[in-house]
Write a protein that holds these residues in place. Sequence first.
Motif, PDB file in Angstrom:
ATOM      1  N   MET A  42       0.847  -1.196   0.000  1.00  0.00           N
ATOM      2  CA  MET A  42       0.000   0.000   0.000  1.00  0.00           C
ATOM      3  C   MET A  42       0.876   1.237   0.000  1.00  0.00           C
ATOM      4  SD  MET A  42      -1.338   0.435   3.859  1.00  0.00           S
ATOM      5  CE  MET A  42      -0.525   1.767   4.685  1.00  0.00           C
ATOM      6  N   ILE A  43       0.294   2.333  -0.454  1.00  0.00           N
ATOM      7  CA  ILE A  43       0.929   3.640  -0.336  1.00  0.00           C
ATOM      8  C   ILE A  43      -0.116   4.570   0.255  1.00  0.00           C
ATOM      9  CG2 ILE A  43       0.377   4.334  -2.702  1.00  0.00           C
ATOM     10  CD1 ILE A  43       3.174   5.834  -2.594  1.00  0.00           C
ATOM     11  N   ARG A  44       0.329   5.437   1.149  1.00  0.00           N
ATOM     12  CA  ARG A  44      -0.628   6.348   1.797  1.00  0.00           C
ATOM     13  C   ARG A  44       0.033   7.689   2.038  1.00  0.00           C
ATOM     14  NH1 ARG A  44      -0.248   7.088   7.527  1.00  0.00           N
ATOM     15  NH2 ARG A  44      -2.462   7.459   7.639  1.00  0.00           N
ATOM     16  N   TRP A  57       4.471  10.715   2.743  1.00  0.00           N
ATOM     17  CA  TRP A  57       4.127   9.538   1.959  1.00  0.00           C
ATOM     18  C   TRP A  57       4.803   8.311   2.538  1.00  0.00           C
ATOM     19  CZ3 TRP A  57       0.476   9.475  -1.720  1.00  0.00           C
ATOM     20  CH2 TRP A  57       0.034  10.711  -2.188  1.00  0.00           C
ATOM     21  N   THR A  58       4.044   7.211   2.644  1.00  0.00           N
ATOM     22  CA  THR A  58       4.565   5.949   3.167  1.00  0.00           C
ATOM     23  C   THR A  58       4.161   4.810   2.244  1.00  0.00           C
ATOM     24  OG1 THR A  58       4.399   6.719   5.454  1.00  0.00           O
ATOM     25  CG2 THR A  58       4.528   4.338   5.119  1.00  0.00           C
ATOM     26  N   GLY A  63       4.950 -10.051   2.712  1.00  0.00           N
ATOM     27  CA  GLY A  63       4.435 -11.291   2.155  1.00  0.00           C
ATOM     28  C   GLY A  63       5.104 -11.680   0.855  1.00  0.00           C
ATOM     29  N   GLY A  64       4.631 -12.773   0.293  1.00  0.00           N
ATOM     30  CA  GLY A  64       5.190 -13.288  -0.951  1.00  0.00           C
ATOM     31  C   GLY A  64       6.681 -13.539  -0.814  1.00  0.00           C
ATOM     32  N   PRO A  65       7.464 -13.126  -1.793  1.00  0.00           N
ATOM     33  CA  PRO A  65       8.909 -13.365  -1.745  1.00  0.00           C
ATOM     34  C   PRO A  65       9.669 -12.457  -0.780  1.00  0.00           C
ATOM     35  CG  PRO A  65       8.327 -12.243  -3.779  1.00  0.00           C
ATOM     36  CD  PRO A  65       7.040 -12.581  -3.070  1.00  0.00           C
ATOM     37  N   LEU A  66       8.999 -11.471  -0.188  1.00  0.00           N
ATOM     38  CA  LEU A  66       9.672 -10.620   0.798  1.00  0.00           C
ATOM     39  C   LEU A  66       9.745 -11.378   2.124  1.00  0.00           C
ATOM     40  CD1 LEU A  66       8.040  -7.124   0.148  1.00  0.00           C
ATOM     41  CD2 LEU A  66      10.338  -7.886  -0.489  1.00  0.00           C
ATOM     42  N   LEU A  67      10.945 -11.652   2.598  1.00  0.00           N
ATOM     43  CA  LEU A  67      11.116 -12.405   3.836  1.00  0.00           C
ATOM     44  C   LEU A  67      10.718 -11.597   5.058  1.00  0.00           C
ATOM     45  CD1 LEU A  67      14.493 -14.173   3.030  1.00  0.00           C
ATOM     46  CD2 LEU A  67      12.154 -15.057   2.767  1.00  0.00           C
ATOM     47  N   GLU A  68      10.854 -10.282   4.962  1.00  0.00           N
ATOM     48  CA  GLU A  68      10.465  -9.384   6.043  1.00  0.00           C
ATOM     49  C   GLU A  68       9.609  -8.268   5.461  1.00  0.00           C
ATOM     50  OE1 GLU A  68      13.889  -7.843   8.031  1.00  0.00           O
ATOM     51  OE2 GLU A  68      14.776  -9.807   8.315  1.00  0.00           O
ATOM     52  N   GLY A  69       8.743  -7.701   6.288  1.00  0.00           N
ATOM     53  CA  GLY A  69       7.980  -6.548   5.857  1.00  0.00           C
ATOM     54  C   GLY A  69       8.914  -5.370   5.630  1.00  0.00           C
ATOM     55  N   MET A  70       8.490  -4.435   4.814  1.00  0.00           N
ATOM     56  CA  MET A  70       9.324  -3.270   4.544  1.00  0.00           C
ATOM     57  C   MET A  70       8.479  -2.009   4.503  1.00  0.00           C
ATOM     58  SD  MET A  70       9.971  -3.161   0.473  1.00  0.00           S
ATOM     59  CE  MET A  70      10.223  -1.436   0.682  1.00  0.00           C
ATOM     60  N   ARG A  71       9.152  -0.890   4.742  1.00  0.00           N
ATOM     61  CA  ARG A  71       8.502   0.415   4.733  1.00  0.00           C
ATOM     62  C   ARG A  71       9.477   1.418   4.138  1.00  0.00           C
ATOM     63  NH1 ARG A  71       5.680   3.733   9.654  1.00  0.00           N
ATOM     64  NH2 ARG A  71       5.976   5.800   8.762  1.00  0.00           N
ATOM     65  N   ALA A  72       8.935   2.382   3.397  1.00  0.00           N
ATOM     66  CA  ALA A  72       9.732   3.477   2.856  1.00  0.00           C
ATOM     67  C   ALA A  72       8.905   4.752   2.973  1.00  0.00           C
ATOM     68  CB  ALA A  72      10.110   3.215   1.408  1.00  0.00           C
ATOM     69  N   ASP A  73       9.539   5.837   3.382  1.00  0.00           N
ATOM     70  CA  ASP A  73       8.864   7.129   3.524  1.00  0.00           C
ATOM     71  C   ASP A  73       9.512   8.143   2.594  1.00  0.00           C
ATOM     72  OD1 ASP A  73       7.022   6.574   5.757  1.00  0.00           O
ATOM     73  OD2 ASP A  73       8.869   6.235   6.877  1.00  0.00           O
ATOM     74  N   GLY A  74       8.749   9.157   2.201  1.00  0.00           N
ATOM     75  CA  GLY A  74       9.291  10.215   1.365  1.00  0.00           C
ATOM     76  C   GLY A  74       8.414  11.450   1.397  1.00  0.00           C
ATOM     77  N   ALA A  75       8.990  12.556   0.966  1.00  0.00           N
ATOM     78  CA  ALA A  75       8.268  13.826   0.936  1.00  0.00           C
ATOM     79  C   ALA A  75       7.320  13.919  -0.255  1.00  0.00           C
ATOM     80  CB  ALA A  75       9.263  14.983   0.903  1.00  0.00           C
ATOM     81  N   GLU A  79       9.660  10.274  -4.439  1.00  0.00           N
ATOM     82  CA  GLU A  79      10.714   9.962  -3.477  1.00  0.00           C
ATOM     83  C   GLU A  79      10.387   8.694  -2.712  1.00  0.00           C
ATOM     84  OE1 GLU A  79      12.844  11.890   0.478  1.00  0.00           O
ATOM     85  OE2 GLU A  79      11.565  13.163  -0.757  1.00  0.00           O
ATOM     86  N   CYS A  80       9.170   8.566  -2.262  1.00  0.00           N
ATOM     87  CA  CYS A  80       8.734   7.404  -1.508  1.00  0.00           C
ATOM     88  C   CYS A  80       8.868   6.135  -2.353  1.00  0.00           C
ATOM     89  CB  CYS A  80       7.288   7.608  -1.063  1.00  0.00           C
ATOM     90  SG  CYS A  80       6.602   6.241  -0.121  1.00  0.00           S
ATOM     91  N   MET A  81       8.355   6.144  -3.566  1.00  0.00           N
ATOM     92  CA  MET A  81       8.404   4.967  -4.417  1.00  0.00           C
ATOM     93  C   MET A  81       9.826   4.664  -4.885  1.00  0.00           C
ATOM     94  SD  MET A  81       5.510   3.557  -4.353  1.00  0.00           S
ATOM     95  CE  MET A  81       5.831   2.317  -5.592  1.00  0.00           C
ATOM     96  N   GLY A  82      10.628   5.681  -5.106  1.00  0.00           N
ATOM     97  CA  GLY A  82      12.027   5.442  -5.455  1.00  0.00           C
ATOM     98  C   GLY A  82      12.737   4.693  -4.347  1.00  0.00           C
TER      99      GLY A  82
END
Length: 97
Positions: A42-44, A57-58, A63-75, A79-82
């Motif tokens: 999700m993005i919010r 922006w977060t 899940g799936g092939p990601l072994l751990e959950g992840m988070r990225a923030d940006g202005a 920036e967030c998606m990059g």
Amino acid sequence: MTMTMTMTRAKGRWPKLDPNDGVEDVTLLILEWLGEQGVGAMIRVDAERLQEGRPAWTFAASGGPLLEGMRADGASVAECMGRALLRQREAGLSVPF
């Protein structure tokens, strides 16, 4: 954004993208692709952080092939998606955008 629809292995909806377009133009396609890989994502935007001048922006995924959950923030969405795409590649998940 300039797109030409091309049939692919997905469901016939993946466009050819103009290389001059930014990641924010394909964010929904990225989310959809991740879902097809079994990744919940999700993005919010957080209005309170936006009003305070903090990165609002977060992106979050797990899940799936990601072994751990992840988070990225940006202005900004870009920036967030990059940052999110970089973190996904570091986790071994190469998003084809």
